[in-house]
Motif scaffolding. Structure first.
Motif, PDB file in Angstrom:
ATOM      1  N   HIS A 193     -57.781  36.078 -39.923  1.00  0.00           N
ATOM      2  CA  HIS A 193     -56.413  35.883 -39.621  1.00  0.00           C
ATOM      3  C   HIS A 193     -55.924  35.255 -38.101  1.00  0.00           C
ATOM      4  O   HIS A 193     -55.204  34.521 -37.703  1.00  0.00           O
ATOM      5  N   TYR A 194     -57.070  36.079 -37.113  1.00  0.00           N
ATOM      6  CA  TYR A 194     -56.801  35.397 -35.854  1.00  0.00           C
ATOM      7  C   TYR A 194     -57.023  33.987 -35.589  1.00  0.00           C
ATOM      8  O   TYR A 194     -56.051  33.298 -34.934  1.00  0.00           O
ATOM      9  N   TRP A 195     -58.138  33.527 -36.250  1.00  0.00           N
ATOM     10  CA  TRP A 195     -58.508  31.998 -36.024  1.00  0.00           C
ATOM     11  C   TRP A 195     -57.203  31.190 -36.842  1.00  0.00           C
ATOM     12  O   TRP A 195     -57.038  30.205 -36.209  1.00  0.00           O
ATOM     13  N   ARG A 196     -56.587  31.529 -37.686  1.00  0.00           N
ATOM     14  CA  ARG A 196     -55.630  31.017 -38.402  1.00  0.00           C
ATOM     15  C   ARG A 196     -54.543  31.060 -37.405  1.00  0.00           C
ATOM     16  O   ARG A 196     -53.742  29.944 -37.232  1.00  0.00           O
ATOM     17  N   ASN A 197     -54.101  32.131 -36.891  1.00  0.00           N
ATOM     18  CA  ASN A 197     -52.848  32.370 -35.809  1.00  0.00           C
ATOM     19  C   ASN A 197     -52.973  31.520 -34.668  1.00  0.00           C
ATOM     20  O   ASN A 197     -52.047  30.763 -33.982  1.00  0.00           O
ATOM     21  N   VAL A 198     -54.479  31.247 -34.338  1.00  0.00           N
ATOM     22  CA  VAL A 198     -54.702  30.269 -32.894  1.00  0.00           C
ATOM     23  C   VAL A 198     -55.137  28.835 -33.219  1.00  0.00           C
ATOM     24  O   VAL A 198     -55.290  28.242 -32.407  1.00  0.00           O
ATOM     25  N   GLY A 199     -54.765  28.394 -34.681  1.00  0.00           N
ATOM     26  CA  GLY A 199     -54.708  27.010 -35.030  1.00  0.00           C
ATOM     27  C   GLY A 199     -56.133  26.519 -35.364  1.00  0.00           C
ATOM     28  O   GLY A 199     -56.581  25.408 -35.530  1.00  0.00           O
TER      29      GLY A 199
END
Length: 449
Positions: A128-134
């Motif tokens: 989810h982190y990588w998704r949130n940072v694009g």
């Protein structure tokens, strides 16, 4: 009631974990009435030395008076409150203390109920982190061969122990599996460090090829516990931390089994002086009294989820008993005990006694290796020690050792043909002597034909 009566009632209704229930037609269940320190006692007064800390949880033994007293006091104040929209003193104090004693840079604690759930939190949070940072393409995970991280579907997916995984393979995501640095597989005459460095080449190659699509690498630092207590050199952690930073991939350290002093330091990552991006803890966290787990992470990762509600970036993961006050209080009491600087020093002495007590087995023709990391010692039984030829699994040699141990008052629960010790830290030298003697006798009997 007698042992037999309790066993009959249990078999009529209880489905035991990690068990082929038909075995209990010939292998009686052991009903336990009470426990204290390193000892379990059944309903007829027979005692068993708990050499495996009841699945590696009771680090300070059963019913430690300080933990029991803390729980009683807590129960007079609050039993449970949901952590969604609320907070409470034990959860706050525990998070503060964990962030103080954990490897530097871990500043946030997310509570869960058990080790598998802590791993699930880390996997979801990394993705989810990588998704949130694009960077939504980073959806895969790298894991080690022979690794084990739990049995819920996400945790099971990043494990590589076929016994647990194969049946459920159609339900699981497929990680990128990299050969383990397991030093049992080292070449004759090769040092642990040299073998570990050589094995890291596989990890480096996987990161170089897949970093663009990988969220995180997950591993058990230093000891692959459920995989047969296989061990490796801490240089692997040093090299992996550097490589994950260089390739832009998270590092998840599953210290559910190896944390809280098991390897000789409070956390296994300390041997390499590294900080993972996620640290998963459970088992010894509460001294084996109540279920609790926690995933620690960095401020940078927490910040990536911190936004207006409409952004959709919130981490919507929860458990009903998240941060249960009683469990948090038990954990705080356990950390009180670890605050005594003599605990780990005494463990080093106990570990030396365990090593000395298994000296005879290092020359045994059916023992390929006796290996140790702190308060974890493992003995690998094989058909031929010189050739390292394993026994066929269907012979269940480890089960013979388990039976011998129960007959003689010691709980040994081998992993296949690997007999191991992971006793509570309150064990004394005489009890270590008993544990080693019964294990040696059991191995002698199990390998006699």
């Amino acid at each position: 009631m007698s042992n037999a009566e309790w066993v009959a009632r249990s078999r009529a209704r209880v489905w035991n974990p990690c068990t082929q229930m038909k075995d209990h037609e010939w292998l009686p269940l052991v009903p336990i009435k009470k426990a204290e320190g390193v000892w379990l006692e059944d309903f007829e007064g027979k005692r068993y030395l708990d050499a495996v800390s009841s699945w590696w949880t009771n680090v300070f033994g059963h019913r430690h008076p300080h933990i029991v007293s803390s729980l009683k006091q807590q129960l007079d104040e609050i039993d449970h409150i949901m952590l969604g929209g609320f907070t409470h003193q034990p959860a706050v104090e525990l998070a503060e203390r964990l962030c103080t004693i954990a490897p530097p840079g871990l500043t946030r604690c997310f509570y869960a109920d058990n080790g598998s759930s802590a791993v699930e939190v880390a996997l979801k949070m990394s993705f989810h982190y990588w998704r949130n940072v694009g960077k939504p393409a980073k959806q895969k995970f790298i894991a080690l061969s022979n690794g084990y991280h739990g049995e819920t579907l996400g945790a099971l997916a990043v494990g590589d122990t076929g016994l647990y995984r194969e049946t459920y393979a159609p339900l699981l995501i497929q990680p990128i599996i990299v050969p383990s640095p397991d030093c049992y597989e080292r070449r004759p005459g090769e040092s642990w460090e040299d073998h570990t460095r050589r094995q890291f080449e596989h990890m480096e190659a996987a990161l170089k090829k897949h970093a663009h699509e990988v969220s995180a690498v997950i591993l058990e630092p230093l000891v692959q516990c459920a995989g047969g207590m296989r061990m490796y050199h801490p240089v692997y952690l040093t090299m992996l931390r550097e490589a994950c930073d260089r390739h832009g991939v998270h590092l998840i350290a599953d210290e559910i089994a190896v944390g809280f002093g098991r390897t000789g330091k409070l956390f296994a990552c300390e041997w390499a002086k590294i900080t993972p991006d996620f640290l998963c803890l459970s088992k010894g966290l509460t001294g084996g009294t109540l279920p609790l787990a926690v995933t620690l992470t960095r401020e940078e990762i927490y910040t990536a989820f911190y936004d207006e509600y409409r952004s959709g970036k919130a981490f919507l993961h929860s458990h009903s008993y998240t941060g249960n006050p009683l469990a948090c209080r038990a954990a705080l009491a356990t950390l009180d005990l670890f605050a005594d600087p003599t605990v780990l020093a005494r463990n080093r002495q106990l570990a030396q006694m365990m090593w000395a007590g298994t000296d005879e087995l290092r020359r045994h023709p059916y023992v390929a290796e006796v290996r140790q990391q702190g308060m974890i010692l493992a003995i690998e039984m094989v058909k031929n020690a010189r050739k390292r030829e394993p026994y066929p699994s269907e012979e269940r040699r480890g089960m013979r050792v388990y039976q011998y141990g129960l007959e003689h008052g010691v709980l040994l629960r081998p992993l296949g043909n690997v007999v191991y010790f992971m006793p509570p830290y309150v064990i004394d030298p005489e009890e270590i002597g008993l544990m080693c003697r019964i294990a040696t006798e059991g191995i002698m009997e199990a390998t006699s034909d």
